[in-house]
Design a protein around this motif. Structure first.
Motif, PDB file in Angstrom:
ATOM      1  N   LEU A   1       9.611 -22.401 -23.459  1.00  0.00           N
ATOM      2  CA  LEU A   1      10.328 -23.040 -22.357  1.00  0.00           C
ATOM      3  C   LEU A   1      10.267 -22.128 -21.135  1.00  0.00           C
ATOM      4  O   LEU A   1      10.478 -20.922 -21.246  1.00  0.00           O
ATOM      5  CB  LEU A   1      11.780 -23.257 -22.773  1.00  0.00           C
ATOM      6  N   CYS A   2       9.955 -22.681 -19.979  1.00  0.00           N
ATOM      7  CA  CYS A   2       9.888 -21.900 -18.740  1.00  0.00           C
ATOM      8  C   CYS A   2      11.010 -22.343 -17.810  1.00  0.00           C
ATOM      9  O   CYS A   2      11.081 -23.519 -17.443  1.00  0.00           O
ATOM     10  CB  CYS A   2       8.533 -22.112 -18.063  1.00  0.00           C
TER      11      CYS A   2
ATOM     12  N   TYR B   1      17.104 -24.875 -25.614  1.00  0.00           N
ATOM     13  CA  TYR B   1      17.380 -23.890 -24.564  1.00  0.00           C
ATOM     14  C   TYR B   1      16.725 -22.526 -24.810  1.00  0.00           C
ATOM     15  O   TYR B   1      16.389 -21.827 -23.862  1.00  0.00           O
ATOM     16  CB  TYR B   1      18.887 -23.685 -24.413  1.00  0.00           C
ATOM     17  N   THR B   2      16.542 -22.138 -26.049  1.00  0.00           N
ATOM     18  CA  THR B   2      16.016 -20.795 -26.331  1.00  0.00           C
ATOM     19  C   THR B   2      14.580 -20.813 -26.857  1.00  0.00           C
ATOM     20  O   THR B   2      14.078 -19.773 -27.284  1.00  0.00           O
ATOM     21  CB  THR B   2      16.920 -20.064 -27.345  1.00  0.00           C
TER      22      THR B   2
ATOM     23  N   HIS C   1       7.245 -31.562 -19.621  1.00  0.00           N
ATOM     24  CA  HIS C   1       8.297 -32.340 -18.980  1.00  0.00           C
ATOM     25  C   HIS C   1       9.230 -31.401 -18.220  1.00  0.00           C
ATOM     26  O   HIS C   1       9.551 -30.311 -18.693  1.00  0.00           O
ATOM     27  CB  HIS C   1       9.093 -33.130 -20.016  1.00  0.00           C
ATOM     28  N   LEU C   2       9.646 -31.843 -17.040  1.00  0.00           N
ATOM     29  CA  LEU C   2      10.573 -31.081 -16.215  1.00  0.00           C
ATOM     30  C   LEU C   2      11.988 -31.602 -16.451  1.00  0.00           C
ATOM     31  O   LEU C   2      12.231 -32.806 -16.402  1.00  0.00           O
ATOM     32  CB  LEU C   2      10.206 -31.216 -14.734  1.00  0.00           C
ATOM     33  N   PHE C   3      12.910 -30.671 -16.725  1.00  0.00           N
ATOM     34  CA  PHE C   3      14.307 -31.013 -16.953  1.00  0.00           C
ATOM     35  C   PHE C   3      15.176 -30.264 -15.960  1.00  0.00           C
ATOM     36  O   PHE C   3      14.893 -29.107 -15.631  1.00  0.00           O
ATOM     37  CB  PHE C   3      14.750 -30.597 -18.365  1.00  0.00           C
TER      38      PHE C   3
ATOM     39  N   VAL D   1      10.827 -26.259 -17.768  1.00  0.00           N
ATOM     40  CA  VAL D   1       9.630 -26.999 -18.142  1.00  0.00           C
ATOM     41  C   VAL D   1       9.487 -26.861 -19.648  1.00  0.00           C
ATOM     42  O   VAL D   1       9.418 -25.753 -20.184  1.00  0.00           O
ATOM     43  CB  VAL D   1       8.371 -26.456 -17.429  1.00  0.00           C
ATOM     44  N   TRP D   2       9.480 -28.004 -20.318  1.00  0.00           N
ATOM     45  CA  TRP D   2       9.362 -28.046 -21.770  1.00  0.00           C
ATOM     46  C   TRP D   2       7.961 -28.544 -22.092  1.00  0.00           C
ATOM     47  O   TRP D   2       7.650 -29.716 -21.902  1.00  0.00           O
ATOM     48  CB  TRP D   2      10.422 -28.970 -22.331  1.00  0.00           C
TER      49      TRP D   2
END
Length: 165
Positions: A21-22, A16-17, A62-64, A54-55
């Motif tokens: 990460l966008c 998460y941090t 990858h989109l989460f 987006v990771w």
């Protein structure tokens, strides 16, 4: 069309941090924005928007969907999480000393060793910096290195003038 992956399915493994990460927020009216703050969390929690991340990977991104907003809030310090931070939600009993490696003890920022006599341990510098600023007025630098051991204390950089005895 491929559906986004679930962040909740990864549990505490979801980063998460992570700085790369966008976060993407999509409001109920279709407006798209990016970034993450307490307002983003509140809007997603109330159903006014949906939150995605987006990771980026080495070869693909990858989109989460952020479908565990409680875990998101704990990771970002919006909700206290003692397990993640190592810090109880109480007034900390602290001692500090100048780190032996400090070469400019009269500089604006100095390296100190912090000892938490209350039994807490520092696992999240941002959370500690916020708590100790609120409790004792210390200005801890969160952009640099930090670490240490329970016996030698945790080293970190602090604004010298903010420290109290």
């Amino acid at each position: 069309m491929v559906e986004p992956r679930s962040a909740a399915a990864l549990g505490k493994e979801f980063p998460y941090t992570q700085k790369t990460l966008c976060y993407i927020e999509i409001a109920a009216d279709g407006a798209v924005s990016h970034g993450a703050d307490s307002g983003t969390y509140e809007r997603a929690r109330s159903g006014e928007s949906r939150l995605f991340a987006v990771w980026p990977g080495e070869w693909a991104s990858h989109l989460f969907v952020i479908d565990d907003l409680d875990e998101y809030a704990r990771a970002h310090g919006l909700v206290h999480d003692q397990e993640r931070t190592g810090l109880a939600d109480h007034e900390h009993t602290t001692r500090w000393e100048l780190d032996p490696s400090e070469k400019k003890p009269m500089g604006s920022y100095i390296t100190i060793r912090v000892h938490l006599d209350c039994g807490c341990s520092i696992r999240d510098l941002d959370a500690f910096a916020k708590q100790i600023r609120d409790q004792q007025g210390w200005d801890i630098a969160t952009s640099g290195g930090w670490g240490g051991s329970s016996t030698a204390g945790t080293y970190m950089r602090a604004r010298r003038k903010s420290l109290t005895s």
